[in-house]
Design a protein around this motif. Sequence first.
Motif, PDB file in Angstrom:
ATOM      1  N   ALA A 257      85.735  69.835  73.404  1.00  0.00           N
ATOM      2  CA  ALA A 257      85.223  68.482  73.176  1.00  0.00           C
ATOM      3  C   ALA A 257      84.672  67.871  74.462  1.00  0.00           C
ATOM      4  O   ALA A 257      83.684  67.122  74.424  1.00  0.00           O
ATOM      5  CB  ALA A 257      86.326  67.598  72.592  1.00  0.00           C
ATOM      6  N   ILE A 258      85.273  68.161  75.593  1.00  0.00           N
ATOM      7  CA  ILE A 258      84.742  67.665  76.862  1.00  0.00           C
ATOM      8  C   ILE A 258      83.358  68.263  77.112  1.00  0.00           C
ATOM      9  O   ILE A 258      82.438  67.585  77.583  1.00  0.00           O
ATOM     10  CB  ILE A 258      85.705  67.985  78.012  1.00  0.00           C
ATOM     11  N   HIS A 259      83.205  69.527  76.784  1.00  0.00           N
ATOM     12  CA  HIS A 259      81.899  70.170  76.884  1.00  0.00           C
ATOM     13  C   HIS A 259      80.881  69.432  76.008  1.00  0.00           C
ATOM     14  O   HIS A 259      79.741  69.180  76.427  1.00  0.00           O
ATOM     15  CB  HIS A 259      82.041  71.621  76.423  1.00  0.00           C
ATOM     16  N   GLY A 262      79.820  66.177  77.555  1.00  0.00           N
ATOM     17  CA  GLY A 262      78.796  66.424  78.564  1.00  0.00           C
ATOM     18  C   GLY A 262      77.422  66.616  77.952  1.00  0.00           C
ATOM     19  O   GLY A 262      76.427  66.071  78.444  1.00  0.00           O
ATOM     20  N   GLN A 263      77.360  67.373  76.861  1.00  0.00           N
ATOM     21  CA  GLN A 263      76.085  67.564  76.193  1.00  0.00           C
ATOM     22  C   GLN A 263      75.525  66.238  75.667  1.00  0.00           C
ATOM     23  O   GLN A 263      74.327  65.974  75.765  1.00  0.00           O
ATOM     24  CB  GLN A 263      76.240  68.563  75.055  1.00  0.00           C
ATOM     25  N   LEU A 269      74.849  71.903  79.695  1.00  0.00           N
ATOM     26  CA  LEU A 269      76.023  72.744  79.920  1.00  0.00           C
ATOM     27  C   LEU A 269      75.989  74.055  79.152  1.00  0.00           C
ATOM     28  O   LEU A 269      76.753  74.969  79.459  1.00  0.00           O
ATOM     29  CB  LEU A 269      77.290  71.977  79.524  1.00  0.00           C
ATOM     30  N   GLY A 270      75.142  74.152  78.137  1.00  0.00           N
ATOM     31  CA  GLY A 270      75.243  75.292  77.249  1.00  0.00           C
ATOM     32  C   GLY A 270      76.492  75.158  76.391  1.00  0.00           C
ATOM     33  O   GLY A 270      77.126  74.098  76.341  1.00  0.00           O
ATOM     34  N   ASP A 271      76.858  76.226  75.711  1.00  0.00           N
ATOM     35  CA  ASP A 271      78.030  76.199  74.836  1.00  0.00           C
ATOM     36  C   ASP A 271      79.209  76.917  75.483  1.00  0.00           C
ATOM     37  O   ASP A 271      79.036  77.705  76.422  1.00  0.00           O
ATOM     38  CB  ASP A 271      77.711  76.861  73.491  1.00  0.00           C
TER      39      ASP A 271
END
Length: 308
Positions: A257-259, A262-263, A269-271
Amino acid sequence: MSLFGPLVAYVPTPRSADGALAPDVLGDLVDRVVAAGASGVCVLGSVGTFAYLDAATRRAVVAAAVEAAAGRVPVMAGVGALATRDVLTLARDAQDAGADALLLPTTSYLPLTDDEVLGLVRDVAGAADRPVWIYHNPVTTRYDFSVEALLRAAALPGVGGVKDRAPAADAVRARAAAVLAGAPADLEVGYSGDVLGVHGLLAGARTWHSALAGVLPGPYAAVAHLAARRDAEGTLALLDHLAPLVDLVMGSGGPRAIHAVGQLLGLPLGDVPAPLRMPGPDVRAELEAALEAVLDRFADVDAASTSG
């Protein structure tokens, strides 16, 4: 002399479309965190998905972060692995890449015993040329440091600090008091948790270790600087505005979820690496609404205005 200040931001590991490390993006993430007021950066923590990266990629992550930080703040690098021999190799690689400190989780397939943890810390801290931070993460590692065990490990030569945790605000404050009372004077005591960790600062700890700060550094730096001044009223008032987003993140996959946050902020960030999966559309919509509320509240608040 202390190495880290009130906020260590843990940055994700960005990937290109083919899944390879995106070092330029990582450098931009580090620069963004430093510019926002973080007092330290950590790579290859849980949000950095260290367990899914090979040794060469991990060394490249550290090198990119160190280059981007350019001496403005210290850089910590995670060195977690299942076997001590691999931890020692990763520690040497991180040192060679320029890391200022090493983050040592009790990573293991089988939960470790107190004696095994003590041996791990002794072996790594004794061999390292950089100070080691002990990482207490019982949810992931299934090893729960007692205060006594943590203090025994922290007293070993080569240990520079601890990244401790507890499950509730009152428990963080009580545990921080106990650790600070028994720790060597030069040990840097810090607490993790994107809400709970700040209670360690309010209780006298040196550092708040935050994963969300890696993508949302401005709000976290503002709260951390207030907490470092022991401004409990101001800190908790701002913290209330972060809590709904944090609750949603923790209930929606943590690092995944933090990723996604960021998106949503436009960071390329990509996946996350398979078999991990990014949150679905419904969760992303909830994250976006909670994020917008945080950004609205902190639009006129920054670290400079709260650092005193």
